[in-house]
Design an enzyme around this catalytic site. Structure first.
Site, PDB file in Angstrom:
ATOM      1  N   ARG A 158       0.870  -1.178   0.000  1.00  0.00           N
ATOM      2  CA  ARG A 158       0.000   0.000   0.000  1.00  0.00           C
ATOM      3  C   ARG A 158       0.901   1.221   0.000  1.00  0.00           C
ATOM      4  O   ARG A 158       2.047   1.174   0.459  1.00  0.00           O
ATOM      5  CB  ARG A 158      -0.905   0.019   1.231  1.00  0.00           C
ATOM      6  CG  ARG A 158      -1.821  -1.198   1.365  1.00  0.00           C
ATOM      7  CD  ARG A 158      -2.621  -1.107   2.663  1.00  0.00           C
ATOM      8  NE  ARG A 158      -3.543  -2.228   2.827  1.00  0.00           N
ATOM      9  CZ  ARG A 158      -3.242  -3.357   3.447  1.00  0.00           C
ATOM     10  NH1 ARG A 158      -2.031  -3.510   3.992  1.00  0.00           N
ATOM     11  NH2 ARG A 158      -4.133  -4.323   3.548  1.00  0.00           N
ATOM     12  N   LYS A 183      -1.971  -2.335   7.388  1.00  0.00           N
ATOM     13  CA  LYS A 183      -3.229  -1.863   7.956  1.00  0.00           C
ATOM     14  C   LYS A 183      -3.559  -2.650   9.215  1.00  0.00           C
ATOM     15  O   LYS A 183      -3.358  -3.860   9.276  1.00  0.00           O
ATOM     16  CB  LYS A 183      -4.359  -2.025   6.927  1.00  0.00           C
ATOM     17  CG  LYS A 183      -5.690  -1.466   7.368  1.00  0.00           C
ATOM     18  CD  LYS A 183      -6.762  -1.732   6.330  1.00  0.00           C
ATOM     19  CE  LYS A 183      -6.583  -0.866   5.105  1.00  0.00           C
ATOM     20  NZ  LYS A 183      -7.740  -1.012   4.169  1.00  0.00           N
ATOM     21  N   HIS A 255      -2.267   1.918  -5.813  1.00  0.00           N
ATOM     22  CA  HIS A 255      -2.917   0.657  -5.450  1.00  0.00           C
ATOM     23  C   HIS A 255      -3.006  -0.287  -6.648  1.00  0.00           C
ATOM     24  O   HIS A 255      -3.129  -1.506  -6.463  1.00  0.00           O
ATOM     25  CB  HIS A 255      -4.314   0.920  -4.891  1.00  0.00           C
ATOM     26  CG  HIS A 255      -4.680   0.014  -3.756  1.00  0.00           C
ATOM     27  ND1 HIS A 255      -4.065   0.062  -2.522  1.00  0.00           N
ATOM     28  CD2 HIS A 255      -5.587  -1.003  -3.661  1.00  0.00           C
ATOM     29  CE1 HIS A 255      -4.585  -0.854  -1.729  1.00  0.00           C
ATOM     30  NE2 HIS A 255      -5.493  -1.520  -2.413  1.00  0.00           N
ATOM     31  N   ARG A 258      -0.223  -2.657  -6.443  1.00  0.00           N
ATOM     32  CA  ARG A 258      -0.526  -3.726  -5.481  1.00  0.00           C
ATOM     33  C   ARG A 258      -1.441  -4.774  -6.131  1.00  0.00           C
ATOM     34  O   ARG A 258      -1.220  -5.984  -5.975  1.00  0.00           O
ATOM     35  CB  ARG A 258      -1.184  -3.113  -4.250  1.00  0.00           C
ATOM     36  CG  ARG A 258      -1.629  -4.114  -3.174  1.00  0.00           C
ATOM     37  CD  ARG A 258      -2.107  -3.329  -1.956  1.00  0.00           C
ATOM     38  NE  ARG A 258      -2.858  -4.144  -1.018  1.00  0.00           N
ATOM     39  CZ  ARG A 258      -2.307  -4.848  -0.030  1.00  0.00           C
ATOM     40  NH1 ARG A 258      -0.992  -4.867   0.116  1.00  0.00           N
ATOM     41  NH2 ARG A 258      -3.058  -5.537   0.806  1.00  0.00           N
ATOM     42  N   HIS A 281      -3.434  -9.509   4.029  1.00  0.00           N
ATOM     43  CA  HIS A 281      -4.869  -9.360   4.258  1.00  0.00           C
ATOM     44  C   HIS A 281      -5.265  -9.987   5.591  1.00  0.00           C
ATOM     45  O   HIS A 281      -4.714 -11.023   5.991  1.00  0.00           O
ATOM     46  CB  HIS A 281      -5.668 -10.030   3.139  1.00  0.00           C
ATOM     47  CG  HIS A 281      -5.717  -9.220   1.885  1.00  0.00           C
ATOM     48  ND1 HIS A 281      -6.059  -9.731   0.647  1.00  0.00           N
ATOM     49  CD2 HIS A 281      -5.476  -7.891   1.668  1.00  0.00           C
ATOM     50  CE1 HIS A 281      -6.018  -8.780  -0.255  1.00  0.00           C
ATOM     51  NE2 HIS A 281      -5.674  -7.659   0.333  1.00  0.00           N
ATOM     52  N   TYR A 290      -9.571 -11.001  -6.490  1.00  0.00           N
ATOM     53  CA  TYR A 290      -8.662 -11.321  -7.591  1.00  0.00           C
ATOM     54  C   TYR A 290      -9.112 -12.570  -8.341  1.00  0.00           C
ATOM     55  O   TYR A 290      -8.800 -12.728  -9.526  1.00  0.00           O
ATOM     56  CB  TYR A 290      -7.239 -11.477  -7.059  1.00  0.00           C
ATOM     57  CG  TYR A 290      -6.756 -10.235  -6.352  1.00  0.00           C
ATOM     58  CD1 TYR A 290      -6.530  -9.057  -7.066  1.00  0.00           C
ATOM     59  CD2 TYR A 290      -6.571 -10.204  -4.971  1.00  0.00           C
ATOM     60  CE1 TYR A 290      -6.125  -7.897  -6.430  1.00  0.00           C
ATOM     61  CE2 TYR A 290      -6.163  -9.051  -4.328  1.00  0.00           C
ATOM     62  CZ  TYR A 290      -5.942  -7.897  -5.052  1.00  0.00           C
ATOM     63  OH  TYR A 290      -5.552  -6.738  -4.422  1.00  0.00           O
TER      64      TYR A 290
END
Length: 331
Positions: A158, A183, A255, A258, A281, A290
């Site tokens: 990110r 995150k 992004h 990414r 994640h 995806y």
């Protein structure tokens, strides 16, 4: 009238970072959302932000603000993010301003807008190659830019993870790796490709050792910012378009790099769990976007099916097809 500035400062400087322990990136995102709201309110009420009162920020004004940012081109996700920040502030205030509970209730009742689940945008391997080759390796800025672009793509970072990297996060011990704090303060360690390591080492020979402790600097020796990297990326996308015209038709954001890393990893491994682990994640459900964007996943599933011989009576589709259709319905 209740002064707003004091409560905003208390929320941003003490409650969020100290009482709640949220990350600096979250505080910055909330701060940007509230700053946009205050600018809108100041223009609408013809009053400087420092003179705004809490009573001025009511539900009608917030709804008008959300409509305005959408009119200017903001996505539904951006609208919902701005609304989430505003509601977080009002949850903080409902225990401190009991006389304003009705106003707070009306704001909390503003609904989120449902966003379309569009397919992720990503670059082909040829487009990524052209983008990584765009910076001029004969200049200091070109060496830095190539290292940033290579790292952002290879590690699926990110933009906040990239700009937040510190020199101490780069571990030269074998295997060479990078420590990333993502995150939700989730940490992961990623091994680096040989090519990525080479671009990073080239930058470290140019990096000012007396500058900011972050890994990447601007020309002043200070930490690279989000907007700074976005500007650099846009400039090199223009250069890459000379050899890969298709990239000019895409909206290439940090992004997207990414997403490109995720798609290429999925195509190489065929394992969505590995993609989830690489990107950091919290749940594999976040990685399933995806699968929807990769046509090869569907083709392989269809290729593995065998149509049964038809017999008199009802036809029952193959179990694999039923499972695939059920999975698409859940998404």
């Amino acid at each position: 009238m209740t002064p707003l500035a004091r409560y905003l400062s208390l929320w941003l400087r003490e409650h969020l970072p100290v009482d709640r322990g949220v990350s600096p990136n979250t505080v910055d995102a909330y701060s940007q959302s509230l700053a946009a709201l205050l600018r809108f309110a100041a223009d609408r009420l013809r009053r400087p932000p420092s003179e705004l009162a809490f009573e001025d920020i009511d539900a009608p004004l917030i709804l008008a603000f959300l409509e305005e940012i959408e009119r200017r081109g903001a996505s539904v996700r951006t609208r919902n993010a701005r609304l989430a920040a505003i509601k977080a502030l009002f949850r903080f205030l409902e225990y401190r301003l009991p006389a304003a509970l009705e106003q707070i209730r009306q704001v909390q009742a503003i609904p989120r807008k449902k966003a379309d689940e569009a397919l992720v945008a990503w670059l082909t391997r040829a487009e990524i190659g052209a983008l990584l080759a765009a910076p001029d390796p004969r200049t200091r800025d070109g060496i830095r830019d190539r290292a940033m672009l290579s790292l952002a793509y290879a590690c699926g970072l990110r933009v906040s993870e990239l700009t937040g990297l510190r020199l101490a996060d780069y571990d030269r011990r074998d295997p060479v790796s990078l420590h990333v704090t993502g995150k939700g303060r989730r940490e992961r360690v990623l091994p680096l490709w040989k090519e990525t390591r080479a671009t990073l080492e080239a930058w470290l020979r140019q990096r000012d050792p007396e500058g900011d402790p972050t890994l990447f600097h601007n020309r002043s020796g200070r930490a690279m910012t989000r907007s700074g990297f976005e500007y650099i990326l846009a400039r090199h996308v223009g250069t890459a378009a000379k050899t890969q015209p298709g990239i000019a038709e895409k909206r290439v954001t940090p992004h997207v790099l990414r997403h490109s890393c995720a798609m290429h990893t999925l195509q190489a491994t065929g394992d969505v769990r590995k993609v989830s682990l690489w990107l950091g994640h919290a749940s594999i459900q976040s990685t399933e976007i995806y699968l929807r964007a990769d046509p090869m996943e569907k083709l392989e599933m269809i290729a593995g099916m065998t149509m049964p011989k038809l017999k008199p009576g009802r036809f029952r589709p193959p179990d694999k097809l039923l499972a695939m259709l059920a999975g698409n319905a859940r998404r």
